[in-house]
Design a protein around this motif. Sequence first.
Motif, short mmCIF file in Angstrom:
data_model
loop_
_atom_site.label_atom_id
_atom_site.label_comp_id
_atom_site.label_asym_id
_atom_site.label_seq_id
_atom_site.Cartn_x
_atom_site.Cartn_y
_atom_site.Cartn_z
N LYS A 1 0.82 -1.21 0.00
CA LYS A 1 0.00 0.00 0.00
C LYS A 1 0.86 1.26 0.00
CE LYS A 1 -3.65 2.35 2.60
NZ LYS A 1 -4.56 2.28 3.79
N ASP A 2 1.82 1.33 0.92
CA ASP A 2 2.68 2.52 1.03
C ASP A 2 3.56 2.67 -0.21
OD1 ASP A 2 1.75 3.30 3.55
OD2 ASP A 2 3.11 1.93 4.56
N ALA A 3 4.09 1.55 -0.70
CA ALA A 3 4.97 1.61 -1.86
C ALA A 3 4.22 2.08 -3.10
CB ALA A 3 5.61 0.24 -2.10
N LYS A 4 3.02 1.53 -3.31
CA LYS A 4 2.25 1.93 -4.49
C LYS A 4 1.83 3.40 -4.40
CE LYS A 4 0.36 -2.39 -6.30
NZ LYS A 4 -0.87 -3.17 -6.60
N SER A 5 1.52 3.85 -3.21
CA SER A 5 1.16 5.25 -3.05
C SER A 5 2.32 6.15 -3.44
CB SER A 5 0.76 5.51 -1.58
OG SER A 5 0.50 6.89 -1.38
N TYR A 6 3.53 5.80 -3.02
CA TYR A 6 4.71 6.60 -3.37
C TYR A 6 4.99 6.51 -4.88
CZ TYR A 6 9.58 8.12 -3.61
OH TYR A 6 10.75 8.77 -3.95
N ILE A 7 4.86 5.31 -5.42
CA ILE A 7 5.14 5.12 -6.85
C ILE A 7 4.19 5.94 -7.71
CG2 ILE A 7 5.11 3.40 -8.72
CD1 ILE A 7 5.98 1.34 -6.49
N GLU A 8 2.91 5.91 -7.36
CA GLU A 8 1.92 6.68 -8.13
C GLU A 8 2.15 8.18 -8.00
OE1 GLU A 8 -1.83 5.38 -6.73
OE2 GLU A 8 -1.66 3.33 -7.54
N TRP B 1 12.37 2.68 3.59
CA TRP B 1 11.31 3.32 4.35
C TRP B 1 11.91 4.10 5.52
CZ3 TRP B 1 6.35 4.49 4.01
CH2 TRP B 1 5.67 4.86 5.17
N SER B 2 11.41 5.29 5.72
CA SER B 2 11.81 6.10 6.87
C SER B 2 10.55 6.65 7.53
CB SER B 2 12.73 7.24 6.43
OG SER B 2 12.03 8.15 5.60
N LYS B 3 10.72 7.39 8.59
CA LYS B 3 9.56 7.94 9.30
C LYS B 3 8.73 8.87 8.42
CE LYS B 3 11.71 7.68 13.87
NZ LYS B 3 12.17 8.45 15.06
N SER B 4 9.38 9.50 7.47
CA SER B 4 8.67 10.44 6.60
C SER B 4 8.18 9.79 5.32
CB SER B 4 9.60 11.61 6.25
OG SER B 4 10.77 11.15 5.61
N GLY B 5 8.36 8.47 5.21
CA GLY B 5 7.93 7.77 4.00
C GLY B 5 9.13 7.22 3.23
N TYR B 6 8.89 6.81 2.00
CA TYR B 6 9.96 6.24 1.21
C TYR B 6 10.91 7.31 0.68
CZ TYR B 6 8.26 1.47 1.12
OH TYR B 6 7.91 0.20 1.49
N LYS B 7 12.19 6.92 0.55
CA LYS B 7 13.18 7.80 -0.05
C LYS B 7 14.23 6.95 -0.74
CE LYS B 7 15.91 8.30 4.19
NZ LYS B 7 16.48 9.27 5.17
N LEU B 8 14.87 7.53 -1.74
CA LEU B 8 15.89 6.82 -2.50
C LEU B 8 17.12 6.60 -1.64
CD1 LEU B 8 16.79 5.74 -5.33
CD2 LEU B 8 17.74 8.03 -5.72
N ALA B 9 17.61 5.35 -1.59
CA ALA B 9 18.83 5.03 -0.84
C ALA B 9 20.04 5.05 -1.79
CB ALA B 9 18.71 3.66 -0.17
#
Length: 324
Positions: free
Chosen positions: A234-241, A315-323
């Motif tokens: 769910k979280d990943a798809k939300s970020y991707i979209e 994943w971080s507290k603020s959501g996904y970010k590029l590593a």
Amino acid sequence: MDGILKIWLKDVLRDKDLVFFLISLIASSLIYKYFPSWLMFLPYLLLTFYYLWEHYAEACARASEKHLPMIFTVEEESEKESLISQAKEAIRKKEGFDKFDLLERYFCVRLENCFFSRKAPQSAEEWRDYVEDGVERMKYIYQMVPGRKVYHIFPGRPSVLAIGIGALMGRRNEPVVVYQRDGLFRPVLDLSRDPIKIRERRKEFNYVEIERSDVEKSEKIALIAEMTTRSIEKDAKSYIERELGIPAVVVRNKYGGVLREEDWTAPVSELYSAIQELMKSGAEEIHLFFSMPEAMAFGLGYALGPFHNIKVYMWSKSGYKLAF
């Protein structure tokens, strides 16, 4: 502050060769004075035997297979001694190897240096620096150790750290990867004899299932890999979209999120095969979002290497970010 004489005495006593020579010289003088003259050669014979034995022991150490721990963590400096002790015990149980003292005695390698830890990186550049510096440091520490070397990898959290280290380890290195759970260390990927097996292309998947989408013509694809009990779809798809606007493929585990097998080669190989299928279908860039154990992440990174065009997110507290 020590005086010159005290410093001089300490240096002399550290020199084993000089100490043995002086003892032999004194012993020979005493023997010559109080015993038959032929006995004066006895100390020199004993000294010669000692040196020959030392050289034989060093030759055995150089020729033997060495099992070397590599511990990577984030912000766990306080656990350093405990983790090193547990790593040595895990190697003893698996390999029966306990000659860690030989590393310092003959090759000037101190096991306390096999522990690499930093504060949690905050950007993609910092993650790349962490991974590159960690791998290079370990290679530098052990470069003077001759003979066959088997690296035992103890990757710490987060998993993004492990996948980066695996990619940079290099396929010439043949590691054993250890998984930590509930305070116990368990080797789950043994690539020390056959590292190629982790890159075996599989057509039938027993550990993962792929939610296939019509992405054959997409040059950029997001891959969401759920290999633990934690769902990230769910979280990943939300970020991707919201941020990427590219199609996504979901890979789910078929073992309930907790892998109980002793050997994790097959699950990692299936993940690697899934990525290869996407690339074969035309994907030139893959954006990877994943939830998986650190040992599995290392194995996937090791299989992929640094040559694929894959962007890894965490994943971080603020959501996904590029590593990286």
